[in-house]
Design a protein around this motif. Structure first.
Motif, mmCIF file in Angstrom:
data_model
loop_
_atom_site.group_PDB
_atom_site.id
_atom_site.type_symbol
_atom_site.label_atom_id
_atom_site.label_comp_id
_atom_site.label_asym_id
_atom_site.label_seq_id
_atom_site.Cartn_x
_atom_site.Cartn_y
_atom_site.Cartn_z
ATOM 1 N N LEU A 79 -18.049 20.153 23.175
ATOM 2 C CA LEU A 79 -17.523 20.037 21.815
ATOM 3 C C LEU A 79 -16.323 20.958 21.633
ATOM 4 O O LEU A 79 -15.320 20.588 21.029
ATOM 5 C CB LEU A 79 -18.613 20.348 20.803
ATOM 6 N N PHE A 89 -6.600 5.837 22.142
ATOM 7 C CA PHE A 89 -6.989 4.806 23.093
ATOM 8 C C PHE A 89 -6.140 3.544 22.976
ATOM 9 O O PHE A 89 -5.565 3.267 21.926
ATOM 10 C CB PHE A 89 -8.450 4.411 22.863
ATOM 11 N N ASN A 93 -9.841 1.886 18.682
ATOM 12 C CA ASN A 93 -11.209 2.363 18.461
ATOM 13 C C ASN A 93 -11.389 3.082 17.130
ATOM 14 O O ASN A 93 -12.094 4.082 17.050
ATOM 15 C CB ASN A 93 -11.658 3.293 19.597
ATOM 16 N N HIS A 97 -16.057 0.571 9.738
ATOM 17 C CA HIS A 97 -16.771 0.619 8.456
ATOM 18 C C HIS A 97 -16.255 1.724 7.545
ATOM 19 O O HIS A 97 -16.812 1.962 6.475
ATOM 20 C CB HIS A 97 -18.268 0.796 8.705
ATOM 21 N N VAL A 111 -17.798 17.520 11.997
ATOM 22 C CA VAL A 111 -17.915 18.251 13.261
ATOM 23 C C VAL A 111 -17.439 19.693 13.091
ATOM 24 O O VAL A 111 -18.126 20.630 13.461
ATOM 25 C CB VAL A 111 -17.117 17.560 14.382
ATOM 26 N N GLY B 170 -16.079 1.424 23.139
ATOM 27 C CA GLY B 170 -14.968 2.245 22.659
ATOM 28 C C GLY B 170 -15.330 3.079 21.445
ATOM 29 O O GLY B 170 -14.773 4.156 21.244
ATOM 30 N N GLN B 171 -16.270 2.573 20.630
ATOM 31 C CA GLN B 171 -16.692 3.340 19.460
ATOM 32 C C GLN B 171 -17.375 4.640 19.888
ATOM 33 O O GLN B 171 -17.163 5.693 19.296
ATOM 34 C CB GLN B 171 -17.646 2.496 18.605
ATOM 35 N N GLU B 173 -16.879 6.154 22.791
ATOM 36 C CA GLU B 173 -15.863 6.995 23.438
ATOM 37 C C GLU B 173 -15.010 7.707 22.397
ATOM 38 O O GLU B 173 -14.732 8.896 22.530
ATOM 39 C CB GLU B 173 -14.964 6.132 24.324
ATOM 40 N N ALA B 174 -14.596 6.938 21.356
ATOM 41 C CA ALA B 174 -13.747 7.533 20.328
ATOM 42 C C ALA B 174 -14.484 8.670 19.635
ATOM 43 O O ALA B 174 -13.938 9.752 19.423
ATOM 44 C CB ALA B 174 -13.318 6.476 19.318
ATOM 45 N N ALA B 175 -15.750 8.429 19.294
ATOM 46 C CA ALA B 175 -16.531 9.465 18.618
ATOM 47 C C ALA B 175 -16.697 10.677 19.531
ATOM 48 O O ALA B 175 -16.579 11.819 19.098
ATOM 49 C CB ALA B 175 -17.885 8.913 18.211
ATOM 50 N N GLU B 176 -16.958 10.401 20.804
ATOM 51 C CA GLU B 176 -17.150 11.493 21.755
ATOM 52 C C GLU B 176 -15.881 12.328 21.861
ATOM 53 O O GLU B 176 -15.926 13.553 21.883
ATOM 54 C CB GLU B 176 -17.510 10.897 23.115
ATOM 55 N N SER B 177 -14.734 11.642 21.903
ATOM 56 C CA SER B 177 -13.483 12.384 22.053
ATOM 57 C C SER B 177 -13.149 13.171 20.789
ATOM 58 O O SER B 177 -12.309 14.057 20.815
ATOM 59 C CB SER B 177 -12.331 11.438 22.408
ATOM 60 N N LEU B 178 -13.803 12.838 19.657
ATOM 61 C CA LEU B 178 -13.594 13.603 18.431
ATOM 62 C C LEU B 178 -14.665 14.678 18.274
ATOM 63 O O LEU B 178 -14.874 15.199 17.180
ATOM 64 C CB LEU B 178 -13.615 12.673 17.221
ATOM 65 N N ALA B 179 -15.373 14.973 19.356
ATOM 66 C CA ALA B 179 -16.369 16.044 19.396
ATOM 67 C C ALA B 179 -17.630 15.728 18.604
ATOM 68 O O ALA B 179 -18.398 16.627 18.270
ATOM 69 C CB ALA B 179 -15.769 17.377 18.935
ATOM 70 N N PHE B 180 -17.870 14.437 18.285
ATOM 71 C CA PHE B 180 -19.138 14.085 17.653
ATOM 72 C C PHE B 180 -20.252 14.219 18.699
ATOM 73 O O PHE B 180 -20.069 13.832 19.855
ATOM 74 C CB PHE B 180 -19.121 12.628 17.170
ATOM 75 N N SER B 181 -21.383 14.740 18.277
ATOM 76 C CA SER B 181 -22.529 14.778 19.185
ATOM 77 C C SER B 181 -23.105 13.371 19.272
ATOM 78 O O SER B 181 -22.799 12.501 18.456
ATOM 79 C CB SER B 181 -23.585 15.736 18.657
ATOM 80 N N ARG B 184 -25.091 12.434 16.104
ATOM 81 C CA ARG B 184 -24.255 12.170 14.942
ATOM 82 C C ARG B 184 -23.486 10.868 15.118
ATOM 83 O O ARG B 184 -23.283 10.128 14.159
ATOM 84 C CB ARG B 184 -23.299 13.348 14.718
ATOM 85 N N MET B 188 -23.866 8.205 12.235
ATOM 86 C CA MET B 188 -22.719 8.059 11.334
ATOM 87 C C MET B 188 -21.809 6.912 11.713
ATOM 88 O O MET B 188 -21.102 6.377 10.865
ATOM 89 C CB MET B 188 -21.901 9.357 11.319
ATOM 90 N N ILE B 189 -21.798 6.551 12.987
ATOM 91 C CA ILE B 189 -20.809 5.570 13.422
ATOM 92 C C ILE B 189 -21.446 4.289 13.939
ATOM 93 O O ILE B 189 -21.068 3.195 13.539
ATOM 94 C CB ILE B 189 -19.874 6.201 14.473
ATOM 95 N N GLN B 193 -22.728 0.411 11.444
ATOM 96 C CA GLN B 193 -22.122 -0.868 11.826
ATOM 97 C C GLN B 193 -23.186 -1.878 12.236
ATOM 98 O O GLN B 193 -22.940 -3.076 12.272
ATOM 99 C CB GLN B 193 -21.156 -0.678 12.996
#
Lengths: 246, 275
Positions: A79, A89, A93, A97, A111, B170-171, B173-181, B184, B188-189, B193
């Motif tokens: 993190l 990307f 991505n 929603h 975060v 990709g959803q 990956e995007a969350a991971e790259s934004l430091a989401f655990s 979460r 949240m994501i 959906q």
């Protein structure tokens, strides 16, 4: 010449997917404020390099240092790393929603636990910066590809990263919207943001890149400053690639 | 002119769960009218009270039974959904052991006949459980409800798993790259959906459960079908009353499930366009 240590240092990185060796010893440095472009044929491992830098993909051997932090470390605080390294990307991505503004605000609020009002003000500023003023309340599905990609850039910027990785960010766009995204990236580069771009836009690479790397089959074949690189590439593989593209 | 032997095969239509439609209701109503008419004619000859009057007289009791069916279906759905969501999440958990256990439970309860599960619940569950110092009685209807919640759980788990896996990678990956655990990202994501995609099959499942609740009559729960047969006995077991009475029960279920089916189809259409 430059006494400061590089912000990103990639050393002899190897990566296999099953039996396929995608990266066979890749090394390069990126200094703070530099823009480097990685070019090369598809399947040469360009995207994998980016995914390794922010630990989306673990590497088999070698070292990746981001601002002094070793990525190839089992005890890595992922993190903490991803707060420093932003990523944009090919397929944008965005979270479908959430509105554009919410996409930008989500990570800093949930975060980084930053103050909501402060984040919101920053998100509005970033939307303006990527020239999407007035689109804050639109959902990704209501935006064009170029607009979505610029929201994705704003979303990445909202984390205040040290470095941003761009993974073929214009490859999925209509030709007419490519330019608006490139303009945004160039502005970032001019602001001093450290950028690593994987791209097929040779003209753009020549224009904004401080350094060009050419990869083929998992190795960096050749690199140099854009002027020399495009004018007098030595390796036959580079020549052949450039002849096809340019 | 030469005709090329090109075989054009129409693409197979995607499989659709059977849904009640208006025609079924029409058939039911027509059947009931005929049955009532026939019974009316026979009853008049034998100087019995009119069939409609008989149905009307028993309506409060039968409705009590029907409401009980609805209550069982709602409770079974609630319990089954909570457990099913957990089981569905288990199927996409990072731990391989957890994934395997969740997969096995899902497959086991999804491929068991509902009536068999019902019998198991009736005969294996105790008639009361002690939690601490408190004794909680488990009446038959509650055991039946638990029995129904098992297939609901397994089917919900499959709906949840399918929805999660239908979200593009990709959803994540995007969350991971934004430091989401991971957790979460899921809450949240990914799951927000999924809700849209899960709602139609989940409502369809609810319809099926509601219609299956009459199985509880087999194991002695006093729900609508049990009452229908008791009413029939109380009326002297006249054969001409069979069709009107059971037709009455059919109509009740139809009136309840048909709108749910329509809403499901409507939602399916709406979501199809959006994504």
């Amino acid at each position: 010449m430059n006494p400061a240590p590089p912000l990103l240092s990639v050393r002899d990185v190897h990566k296999k997917f099953g039996d396929v060796e995608v990266l066979k010893g890749v090394s390069f440095d990126v200094r703070r404020g530099e823009v480097i472009c990685i070019i090369g044929p598809s399947g040469s491992g360009k995207s994998t390099i980016l995914r390794c830098i922010n630990a989306l993909v673990p590497i088999d051997s070698g070292s990746i240092l981001v601002d002094g932090q070793e990525v190839n470390d089992p005890k890595l605080d992922k993190l903490a790393l991803r707060r420093k390294v932003g990523m944009v990307f090919q397929q944008y991505n965005l979270f479908p929603h959430k509105t554009a503004l919410q996409n930008v605000m989500m990570a800093p609020i949930h975060v980084l636990k930053q103050d909501k009002a402060e984040v919101e003000a920053r998100a509005y500023r970033l939307m303006k910066k990527v020239r999407l003023e007035g689109k804050e309340q639109s959902y990704p599905g209501e935006l064009s590809g170029g607009q979505q990609q610029r929201v994705a850039i704003a979303r990445s910027l909202a984390m205040n990263p040290e470095i941003i990785l761009f993974d073929e960010v214009t490859a999925a766009l209509d030709p007419e919207t490519v330019k608006e995204v490139l303009v945004t990236i160039r502005e970032l580069a001019e602001d001093g943001m450290t950028c690593v771009l994987v791209t097929h836009e040779m003209g753009f690479a020549r224009e904004v890149g401080d350094h060009i790397y050419f990869t083929d089959r998992g190795v960096i074949v050749e690199h140099g400053a854009p002027k020399e690189f495009f004018a007098q590439a030595q390796d036959p593989r580079t020549r052949q690639f450039l002849d096809q593209i340019l | 002119m030469k005709v090329l032997p090109v075989i054009l095969r129409p693409a197979p239509a995607p499989w659709r769960a059977p849904v009640l439609d208006r025609r079924h209701g029409l058939f039911l109503a027509l059947g009931l009218v005929l049955a009532v008419g026939a019974a009316e004619a026979q009853g008049a000859a034998a100087a019995h009270p009119s069939v409609l009057a008989t149905l009307w007289r028993w309506t409060p009791l039968l409705m009590e039974g029907f409401v009980f069916n609805i209550a069982i279906s709602l409770l079974a759905m609630a319990i089954g959904t909570v457990m099913g969501v957990l089981l569905g999440l288990g199927q996409v958990a990072p731990s391989a052991a957890l994934r395997r256990v969740a997969w096995f439970l899902t497959q086991f309860f999804r491929n068991a006949p509902w009536l068999v599960l019902l019998f198991f619940a009736m005969f294996l569950l105790p008639f009361e459980v002690r939690v601490g110092g408190v004794t909680i009685p488990l009446p038959g209807w509650l055991k039946a409800t638990i029995g129904f919640s098992l297939p609901v759980m397994a089917n919900t788990a499959e709906i949840v798993r399918g929805a999660i896996q239908s979200i593009p990678f990709g959803q994540w990956e995007a969350a991971e790259s934004l430091a989401f655990s991971r957790r979460r990202t899921l809450w949240m994501i990914i799951l927000p959906q999924c809700v849209k995609r899960m709602l139609p099959p989940w409502m369809n499942l609810y319809s099926l459960v509601t219609m299956a609740t009459v199985l509880a009559s087999v194991v002695g729960v006093t729900e609508m079908l049990t009452l229908v047969s008791e009413v029939h006995a109380a009326e002297g077991g006249r054969a001409e009353l069979l069709a009107p009475l059971y037709g009455y029960a059919l109509i009740c279920f139809f009136l309840y499930c048909y709108p749910i089916g329509r809403l499901t189809v409507h939602l399916e259409r709406r979501f199809q366009v959006r994504i």
